[in-house]
Design a protein around this motif. Structure first.
Motif, PDB file in Angstrom:
ATOM      1  N   GLU A   4      -4.727   2.802   0.685  1.00  0.00           N
ATOM      2  CA  GLU A   4      -5.721   2.644   1.435  1.00  0.00           C
ATOM      3  C   GLU A   4      -5.655   1.162   2.281  1.00  0.00           C
ATOM      4  OE1 GLU A   4     -10.457   2.552   1.289  1.00  0.00           O
ATOM      5  OE2 GLU A   4      -9.688   4.630   1.096  1.00  0.00           O
ATOM      6  N   VAL A   5      -5.812   1.134   3.403  1.00  0.00           N
ATOM      7  CA  VAL A   5      -5.650  -0.242   4.147  1.00  0.00           C
ATOM      8  C   VAL A   5      -6.808  -0.283   4.988  1.00  0.00           C
ATOM      9  CG1 VAL A   5      -3.327  -0.318   3.705  1.00  0.00           C
ATOM     10  CG2 VAL A   5      -4.124   0.456   5.811  1.00  0.00           C
ATOM     11  N   PRO A   6      -7.155  -1.700   5.561  1.00  0.00           N
ATOM     12  CA  PRO A   6      -8.033  -1.813   6.672  1.00  0.00           C
ATOM     13  C   PRO A   6      -7.510  -1.035   7.793  1.00  0.00           C
ATOM     14  CG  PRO A   6      -7.860  -3.733   5.523  1.00  0.00           C
ATOM     15  CD  PRO A   6      -6.772  -2.858   4.855  1.00  0.00           C
ATOM     16  N   LEU A   7      -8.424  -0.385   8.777  1.00  0.00           N
ATOM     17  CA  LEU A   7      -8.054   0.209   9.884  1.00  0.00           C
ATOM     18  C   LEU A   7      -7.039  -0.757  10.567  1.00  0.00           C
ATOM     19  CD1 LEU A   7      -8.541   2.823  11.002  1.00  0.00           C
ATOM     20  CD2 LEU A   7     -10.344   1.777  12.588  1.00  0.00           C
ATOM     21  N   ASP A   8      -7.399  -1.892  10.926  1.00  0.00           N
ATOM     22  CA  ASP A   8      -6.367  -2.736  11.823  1.00  0.00           C
ATOM     23  C   ASP A   8      -5.587  -3.688  11.231  1.00  0.00           C
ATOM     24  OD1 ASP A   8      -8.315  -4.208  10.355  1.00  0.00           O
ATOM     25  OD2 ASP A   8      -9.140  -5.559  12.253  1.00  0.00           O
ATOM     26  N   HIS A   9      -5.238  -3.270   9.838  1.00  0.00           N
ATOM     27  CA  HIS A   9      -4.354  -4.262   9.097  1.00  0.00           C
ATOM     28  C   HIS A   9      -2.996  -3.711   9.665  1.00  0.00           C
ATOM     29  CE1 HIS A   9      -2.141  -5.817   5.844  1.00  0.00           C
ATOM     30  NE2 HIS A   9      -3.404  -6.431   5.394  1.00  0.00           N
ATOM     31  N   PRO A  10      -2.074  -5.038   9.974  1.00  0.00           N
ATOM     32  CA  PRO A  10      -0.818  -4.604  10.410  1.00  0.00           C
ATOM     33  C   PRO A  10      -0.089  -3.804   9.699  1.00  0.00           C
ATOM     34  CG  PRO A  10      -1.153  -7.013   9.629  1.00  0.00           C
ATOM     35  CD  PRO A  10      -2.345  -6.268   9.656  1.00  0.00           C
ATOM     36  N   ALA A  11      -0.271  -3.604   8.301  1.00  0.00           N
ATOM     37  CA  ALA A  11       0.674  -2.977   7.176  1.00  0.00           C
ATOM     38  C   ALA A  11       0.662  -1.539   7.858  1.00  0.00           C
ATOM     39  CB  ALA A  11      -0.001  -2.998   5.946  1.00  0.00           C
ATOM     40  N   ALA A  12      -0.436  -0.949   8.594  1.00  0.00           N
ATOM     41  CA  ALA A  12      -0.585   0.381   8.844  1.00  0.00           C
ATOM     42  C   ALA A  12       0.537   0.961   9.717  1.00  0.00           C
ATOM     43  CB  ALA A  12      -1.817   0.601   9.562  1.00  0.00           C
ATOM     44  N   SER A  13       1.285  -0.189  10.330  1.00  0.00           N
ATOM     45  CA  SER A  13       2.404   0.140  11.409  1.00  0.00           C
ATOM     46  C   SER A  13       3.691  -0.293  10.678  1.00  0.00           C
ATOM     47  CB  SER A  13       1.952  -0.496  12.770  1.00  0.00           C
ATOM     48  OG  SER A  13       1.846  -1.787  12.731  1.00  0.00           O
ATOM     49  N   ARG A  14       3.684  -0.755   9.903  1.00  0.00           N
ATOM     50  CA  ARG A  14       5.148  -1.203   9.182  1.00  0.00           C
ATOM     51  C   ARG A  14       5.804  -0.211   8.644  1.00  0.00           C
ATOM     52  NH1 ARG A  14       2.943  -6.250   5.211  1.00  0.00           N
ATOM     53  NH2 ARG A  14       2.211  -7.742   7.075  1.00  0.00           N
ATOM     54  N   SER A  15       7.179  -0.040   8.533  1.00  0.00           N
ATOM     55  CA  SER A  15       8.034   0.909   7.992  1.00  0.00           C
ATOM     56  C   SER A  15       8.005   1.058   6.453  1.00  0.00           C
ATOM     57  CB  SER A  15       9.258   0.899   8.679  1.00  0.00           C
ATOM     58  OG  SER A  15       9.982  -0.329   8.181  1.00  0.00           O
ATOM     59  N   ARG A  16       7.713  -0.447   5.929  1.00  0.00           N
ATOM     60  CA  ARG A  16       7.522  -0.857   4.566  1.00  0.00           C
ATOM     61  C   ARG A  16       6.574  -1.457   4.089  1.00  0.00           C
ATOM     62  NH1 ARG A  16      11.119   0.957   0.833  1.00  0.00           N
ATOM     63  NH2 ARG A  16      11.560  -0.247  -1.177  1.00  0.00           N
ATOM     64  N   ILE A  17       6.218  -1.270   2.856  1.00  0.00           N
ATOM     65  CA  ILE A  17       4.773  -1.825   2.524  1.00  0.00           C
ATOM     66  C   ILE A  17       4.912  -2.061   0.891  1.00  0.00           C
ATOM     67  CG2 ILE A  17       2.091  -1.616   2.132  1.00  0.00           C
ATOM     68  CD1 ILE A  17       2.091  -0.054   4.610  1.00  0.00           C
ATOM     69  N   ALA A  18       4.644  -3.298   0.754  1.00  0.00           N
ATOM     70  CA  ALA A  18       4.728  -3.578  -0.727  1.00  0.00           C
ATOM     71  C   ALA A  18       3.237  -3.698  -1.173  1.00  0.00           C
ATOM     72  CB  ALA A  18       5.532  -4.931  -1.004  1.00  0.00           C
ATOM     73  N   PHE A  19       3.074  -3.306  -2.545  1.00  0.00           N
ATOM     74  CA  PHE A  19       1.598  -3.368  -3.113  1.00  0.00           C
ATOM     75  C   PHE A  19       1.699  -3.356  -4.732  1.00  0.00           C
ATOM     76  CE2 PHE A  19       2.480   1.048  -3.454  1.00  0.00           C
ATOM     77  CZ  PHE A  19       1.861   1.556  -4.291  1.00  0.00           C
ATOM     78  N   ARG A  20       0.756  -3.778  -5.218  1.00  0.00           N
ATOM     79  CA  ARG A  20       0.407  -3.605  -6.440  1.00  0.00           C
ATOM     80  C   ARG A  20      -1.158  -3.128  -7.061  1.00  0.00           C
ATOM     81  NH1 ARG A  20       1.467  -8.839  -8.190  1.00  0.00           N
ATOM     82  NH2 ARG A  20       3.708  -8.473  -8.652  1.00  0.00           N
ATOM     83  N   PRO A  21      -1.242  -2.310  -8.061  1.00  0.00           N
ATOM     84  CA  PRO A  21      -2.411  -1.914  -8.227  1.00  0.00           C
ATOM     85  C   PRO A  21      -3.466  -3.035  -8.741  1.00  0.00           C
ATOM     86  CG  PRO A  21      -0.739  -0.291  -9.173  1.00  0.00           C
ATOM     87  CD  PRO A  21      -0.195  -1.532  -8.630  1.00  0.00           C
ATOM     88  N   LYS A  22      -4.605  -2.961  -8.466  1.00  0.00           N
ATOM     89  CA  LYS A  22      -5.658  -4.048  -8.975  1.00  0.00           C
ATOM     90  C   LYS A  22      -6.163  -3.450 -10.205  1.00  0.00           C
ATOM     91  CE  LYS A  22      -8.063  -4.572  -5.154  1.00  0.00           C
ATOM     92  NZ  LYS A  22      -9.263  -5.399  -4.475  1.00  0.00           N
ATOM     93  N   ARG A  23      -6.355  -2.109 -10.087  1.00  0.00           N
ATOM     94  CA  ARG A  23      -7.153  -1.436 -11.477  1.00  0.00           C
ATOM     95  C   ARG A  23      -6.295  -0.333 -11.781  1.00  0.00           C
ATOM     96  NH1 ARG A  23     -12.334  -2.383 -13.082  1.00  0.00           N
ATOM     97  NH2 ARG A  23     -12.846  -0.012 -13.171  1.00  0.00           N
TER      98      ARG A  23
END
Length: 369
Positions: free
Chosen positions: A320-339
């Motif tokens: 889940e990302v904020p509605l206006d977060h630029p990641a929503a339109s990227r072709s590749r996203i990096a992340f790590r679980p917080k919990r």
């Protein structure tokens, strides 16, 4: 009225609908039996009511063994999803029905029955509708009449089977708040069945999560949501994603790379990593994290749910990302679980409980690389 269910089993034609279920319910508690269809929750409720008899085990009402007693002997109030009101009776007569059929020393004068029924109609906010018939009421009003009728007999235990299942979403939300208020005002020991997790988490003092005729977990809403004890509970309560991982040298690995998650004292070997879509941190890039290609994206209220394909086998997870977060339109996203939680893969079945490891980013605060 305290309830104690001890190693109760119920079989139908050699099929075990319930297997050695045990549960203690404190007087005045509001308990939710939550689970998917076929999990045994309605069978459990019917055994408490006396509508069915257990194949084995004991059901105690206080110190009294009620395992073989009838519904009448147990003095329980039962509310069905279908309301089960008498169509030819007025609202007032429906509410007073359980009192009007009492015999002998328990017989109650008609004036007293009317007084109690009117009092209950006021409690369930239906004053002035006592002369109407069920077909003249809305679904929500009919369910209130059904609850008033169940309470009229002054039951030792109040049982509700999917009480709001036939109602639309808005009415269900309104009645959930109302039922909690009624429970707090009357103090009945109440057990209700639902497959709606939002309903269970919002209403109940404790939630009993059931699966395949067994109890997976019992706890307050925060316990079952934040500290699920098995993959089933994690997957059933709330939304979640999972990935097959490997625990090696106290690190969590996915494919051929470490994820920057400390496995602590978890046993080495294959495991499953569970996390919730909203419990992730987005990264600009990292040497040890999860990264995937955007496969789909959709709006969910004020956020955006992004579906990613990850790893060599292109396994899909959601974040889940904020509605206006630029990641929503990227072709590749990096992340790590917080919990997150790790469960051994291929070990004990979820129904018997599994060893688990929980880590919180506030504790670990892994360093990005």
């Amino acid at each position: 009225m305290d309830l104690s269910i001890r190693q109760v089993r119920k079989e139908f034609d050699h099929f075990a609908a319930l297997e050695d279920v045990s549960l203690d319910i404190r007087s005045g508690e509001l308990i939710a039996l939550l689970g998917p269809s076929g999990s045994g929750k309605t069978t459990f409720l019917r055994l408490i009511a006396g509508l069915d008899m257990p194949t084995g085990g004991t059901i105690l009402f206080g110190e009294e063994d009620a395992s073989r007693k009838s519904v009448q002997e147990r003095n329980v109030g039962f509310v069905f999803q279908s309301y089960a009101l008498f169509r030819h009776m007025t609202v007032l007569d429906n509410v007073g029905f359980g009192l009007s059929v009492r015999k002998g020393a328990e017989r109650i004068a008609r004036a007293e029955i009317r007084r109690r029924a009117l009092e209950l109609l006021d409690l369930v906010q239906l004053s002035g509708l006592e002369k109407r018939y069920p077909h003249q009421l809305s679904g929500g009003q009919r369910q209130r009449v059904a609850l008033a009728r169940a309470m009229a007999i002054e039951p030792r235990v109040l049982l509700l089977d999917e009480p709001f299942g036939a109602l639309d979403a808005q009415v269900r939300r309104e009645l959930r708040r109302w039922l909690r208020e009624i429970h707090d005002a009357t103090g009945h020991t109440t057990v209700f069945v639902t497959h709606d997790q939002e309903e269970a988490l919002e209403l109940a003092d404790r939630v009993v999560v059931m699966n395949n005729g067994r109890i997976e977990q019992v706890g307050a809403a925060d316990d079952v949501y934040d500290r699920p004890v098995s993959p089933f509970v994690f997957g059933f309560i709330g939304e979640s994603s999972n990935l097959p991982v490997r625990v090696e040298n106290r690190q969590v690995w996915f494919d051929d790379r470490p994820l920057g998650l400390d496995a602590g004292d978890a046993a080495g070997g294959d495991a499953l990593l569970y996390f919730r879509p909203h419990d992730v941190e987005l990264l600009e890039g990292c040497g040890g994290c999860l990264a995937g290609t955007v496969a789909a994206s959709r709006r969910v209220a004020e956020t955006r749910r992004v579906e990613l394909e990850i790893g060599v086998k292109r396994r899909r997870v959601e974040i889940e990302v904020p509605l206006d977060h630029p990641a929503a339109s990227r072709s590749r996203i990096a992340f790590r679980p917080k919990r997150w939680r790790i469960f051994p893969n291929g070990g004990k079945s979820a129904s018997t409980g599994m060893r688990h490891l929980e880590r919180d980013a506030n504790i670990l605060a892994p360093t990005e690389s």
